[in-house]
Design an enzyme around this catalytic site. Structure first.
Site, PDB file in Angstrom:
ATOM      1  N   HIS A   1      -2.369   8.205   6.257  1.00 54.93           N
ATOM      2  CA  HIS A   1      -2.663   6.914   5.621  1.00 54.93           C
ATOM      3  C   HIS A   1      -4.072   6.487   6.066  1.00 54.93           C
ATOM      4  CE1 HIS A   1      -1.887   3.202   3.610  1.00 54.93           C
ATOM      5  NE2 HIS A   1      -1.911   2.470   4.708  1.00 54.93           N
TER       6      HIS A   1
ATOM      7  N   HIS B   1      -9.654   2.277   0.268  1.00 46.79           N
ATOM      8  CA  HIS B   1      -8.204   2.110   0.254  1.00 46.79           C
ATOM      9  C   HIS B   1      -7.816   1.523  -1.097  1.00 46.79           C
ATOM     10  CE1 HIS B   1      -4.169   1.492   1.055  1.00 46.79           C
ATOM     11  NE2 HIS B   1      -4.202   0.648   2.084  1.00 46.79           N
TER      12      HIS B   1
ATOM     13  N   CYS C   1       0.793  -1.221   0.000  1.00 46.64           N
ATOM     14  CA  CYS C   1       0.000   0.000   0.000  1.00 46.64           C
ATOM     15  C   CYS C   1       0.831   1.279   0.000  1.00 46.64           C
ATOM     16  CB  CYS C   1      -0.963  -0.020   1.176  1.00 46.64           C
ATOM     17  SG  CYS C   1      -1.866  -1.573   1.225  1.00 46.64           S
TER      18      CYS C   1
END
Lengths: 340, 407
Positions: free
Chosen positions: B302, B337, B169
């Site tokens: 994040h 996400h 990620c």
């Protein structure tokens, strides 16, 4: 600007390259179209509890990197950079097959967790408790070269004093058969088997006697044969090297129709010893890391095993080596090495 | 070291001259901006993938089908584009257009793209048919992670340095970082950087086994957060050396002024309790930018809304900023996400924050995490913003931070 030197080179491959002091003294002949690496006893490098969860590529990467650090006498690198073309395809296949077989039910996370492309670099960092720069390149035939380019840039720009860099790919069990099927259906397909392996290197800005310098590395996404020759000439002139300075030209020849790129490039070095290696390592996206390994061994041992010779004779000390690799006519790379 | 004029002269500044995005909240920079300003999320039920988890998850899907993307990109019928490649090319083309690039070969131009799933959307559909069905065999070659990048490079005419990064990620943030390093070193004059990831059954089920996927709209930084919403997106930025942008008389949208990559070295998937990797990434990025914590006006966190990430990131933020935590928010409740694309999606949002001088809200937030007591910005907030810090963390302990600054 600093210079970049190779402090260690280690390879787990389809040849006896890992647990031996010699350099390709005995060639392992392979008769199948898919060849597995010769695996060391991983227990010497990895704890049994970690080992149980690790797929082939992770084991190869962790063991090869551990030995590369040991030879370079480096407890902690300042950057960890890997390249892998297919990533953790074993665990990817495992998770995908359990999704298909169980219709998305009763799945466990282990193979998913270990399926991400950065697993090898992550496991190396975890094993060393090493919190430095950590990156993974996954760009087909340029996966390893991208990692090497990043590592080289770290050293020459003094972003790090020493870097652990490597290329790793595992065969896997299923997808590779589809790739082989397509290859078999192609006219002028591969003549070498598919293989696997992990080759790791420690690069450093510290120089020592007879060490090998990575003078330059360049990658090109796409080029015609004529364009490639121009780029190669430019690469040499930018590094103040004439074709006759090259003592060995190492190509990623694999017997497919795109070997004509190597043939064309070789015309620039008619008098130079011409070496190849993919008939020994097998072809895979990061096979060129094995190519770099054998080039470092030629420079270090000043011998050239017969099996590597494609054309020419080994007659003089070898000081400068040029590697050229491409895959299916794209993803070209040049690596220029010089023994100090 | 403060950001003095002297420092600025030493190294060429990295200018952002174009951006393109396709996400759950829109198919263009304009439509993404509009949704961010209106607090409209793009999260809903999954429609494009046939999964048994249909009712058990919410996702951020791009609203264009593959057919619509193929038609928009004018691809031939026998193309072998995965959805990852379709989204990637769509956003990368928009970024190049936005940057006003007429001749891609006028300057030494590279492409650095990020992905985690690559061609998985096709592989998971066809794995058991590859052998027998010639029609779909073209997708065997598009499985590997470099394929979408090669397709984007070829379509844009980029022939030089092209590569793909995959660090879970944090992938796109590392792509932006590498691009900035290439510009600073003079190896490239111009580089298109970003990432693309399509939703796939593979990732949906993977995150399902980890039990970190929410059945509801995700709630980043909330005490009662219960997991993330997956999303799909692609976003790219055009980075150029400042001299070239000025020479070409181009509008500069923002600057990449700092970056760093560190590893948490704690666990393959979980973040450490003290957020060490995140702390190191932020700390090193500030040093790289020659900025102090007080120079940061907005943190685009994040903030995945998993119990583990948001606590670990909050702890790391407090370690860096102590009792003076700047305005912060996670925009993942808008887009989901988006894995490898997240860093680029959020870099685009950070540039918008700098251009519009606003902090985007952390929607769905209600209650502070008791351990840290941090409260994100929950309504669109106008403020003077000089520097934005953007975090991206991933599996494998990969933690990266970018600092973007006002043009």
């Amino acid at each position: 600007m600093k210079n970049c030197y190779i402090h260690s080179a280690v390879s787990i491959s389809t040849q006896n390259t890992f647990e031996t002091k010699g350099f390709l003294t005995e060639i392992v002949e392979h008769s199948t179209k898919k060849i597995e690496a010769i695996h060391p006893n991983y227990k010497n490098f990895i704890s049994p509890s970690s080992l149980r969860r690790m797929a082939t590529g992770v084991k190869m990467g962790v063991a090869a990197s551990s030995k590369a650090l040991e030879i370079a006498n480096l407890p902690q690198p300042e950057a960890i950079i890997t390249g892998t073309g297919m990533g953790c395809i074993e665990d990817t296949e495992k998770f995908l097959n359990s999704i298909i077989a169980n219709k998305e039910k009763f799945l466990t996370p282990t193979s998913f967790i270990q399926s991400t492309h950065n697993t090898v670099a992550a496991q190396i960092a975890l094993g060393l408790k090493c919190k430095v720069y950590n990156n993974t390149y996954v760009h087909g035939g340029l996966s390893f070269e991208s990692a090497l380019l990043d590592a080289h840039m770290h050293i020459i720009q003094d972003e790090a004093k020493n870097v652990l860099v490597g290329g790793v790919d595992e065969l896997g069990n299923e997808f590779i058969d589809h790739v082989m099927m397509m290859e078999n259906n192609t006219e002028n397909g591969l003549k070498v088997p598919f293989g696997e392996g992990a080759s790791f290197f420690v690069l450093s800005s510290d120089k020592f006697e007879n060490c090998i310098k990575i003078k330059a590395i360049e990658t090109i996404s796409s080029a015609s044969k004529e364009g490639l020759i121009l780029r190669l000439k430019l690469f040499l002139s930018q590094n103040n090297i004439g074709p006759k300075t090259i003592d060995a030209f190492v190509t990623g020849q694999n017997g497919d129709g795109f070997d004509t790129y190597y043939d064309k490039a070789s015309t620039l070095f008619p008098e130079t010893l011409n070496l190849h290696y993919k008939h020994l390592s097998g072809e895979f996206y990061t096979a060129s890391s094995f190519g770099l390994f054998i080039a470092t061994q030629v420079l270090k041992h000043q011998t050239v095993p017969k099996s590597l010779i494609n054309q020419g004779e080994f007659t003089k000390p070898i000081k400068t080596v040029l590697l050229y690799n491409q895959f299916k006519g794209r993803d070209h790379s040049f690596i220029l090495l010089e023994r100090q | 070291m403060p950001n003095t004029e002297l420092n600025k002269i030493k190294t060429p500044r990295v200018a952002i001259t174009g951006m393109g995005i396709i996400s759950a909240i829109g198919n263009s920079v304009e439509s993404n901006k509009k949704a961010l300003f209106a607090s409209e999320n793009g999260i809903g039920n999954i429609t494009l993938i046939n999964t048994i988890h249909l009712d058990a998850i919410k996702v951020g899907e791009v609203k264009l089908s593959n057919e619509a993307l193929i038609s928009a990109l004018q691809l031939s019928e026998n193309n072998n584009f995965s959805r990852t490649a379709l989204l990637g090319l769509f956003a990368a083309k928009a970024a190049v257009k936005n940057s006003g690039i007429k001749d891609i070969s006028a300057y030494k131009t590279g492409l650095i793209s990020a992905t985690t799933v690559g061609g998985m959307d096709k592989t998971e559909l066809y794995l058991k048919q590859f052998e027998s069905n010639p029609k779909i065999q073209k997708y065997i070659a598009s499985h590997h992670a470099g394929d979408s990048t090669q397709k984007i490079a070829d379509a844009l005419g980029i022939i030089d340095f092209v590569t793909t990064i995959s660090t879970a990620c944090s992938s796109a943030t590392n792509a932006i970082m590498l691009g900035a390093r290439f510009i600073k070193s003079g190896k490239l004059d111009r580089v298109i950087v970003g990432g693309t990831d399509a939703l796939s059954k593979f990732t949906i089920n993977g995150f399902k086994t980890l039990m970190i996927q929410s059945e509801e709209l995700c709630k980043p930084f909330d005490a009662n957060r219960n997991g993330l919403n997956l999303g799909e997106a692609a976003a790219y930025l055009v980075l150029e050396s400042e001299q070239i942008a000025i020479k070409e008389n181009k509008p500069i949208l923002a600057y990449v002024s700092g970056y760093a990559n560190a590893n948490d070295a704690f666990h393959q998937t979980a973040s450490s309790h003290n957020g060490e990797g995140a702390f190191l990434a932020m700390d090193k990025a500030l040093q790289n930018a020659s900025l102090l914590p007080r120079d940061i006006n907005y943190i685009n966190a994040h903030g995945t809304a998993t119990p583990n990430n948001d606590l670990s990131e909050s702890v790391a933020i407090k370690r860096i900023f102590e009792d003076k935590v700047p305005d912060f928010s996670s925009t993942k409740a808008f887009t989901g996400h988006t894995l490898a694309a997240a860093g680029a999606v959020e870099a685009v949002f950070s540039v918008l924050a700098l251009q519009e001088q606003v902090v985007f809200p952390n929607i769905n937030f209600e209650t502070e995490i008791p351990e840290t007591g941090l409260k994100p910005v929950t309504e669109l907030k106008r403020n003077q913003i000089q520097n934005v810090l953007s975090n991206s963390f991933g599996f494998g302990g990969n933690c990266s931070t970018l600092i973007l600054s006002k043009a």
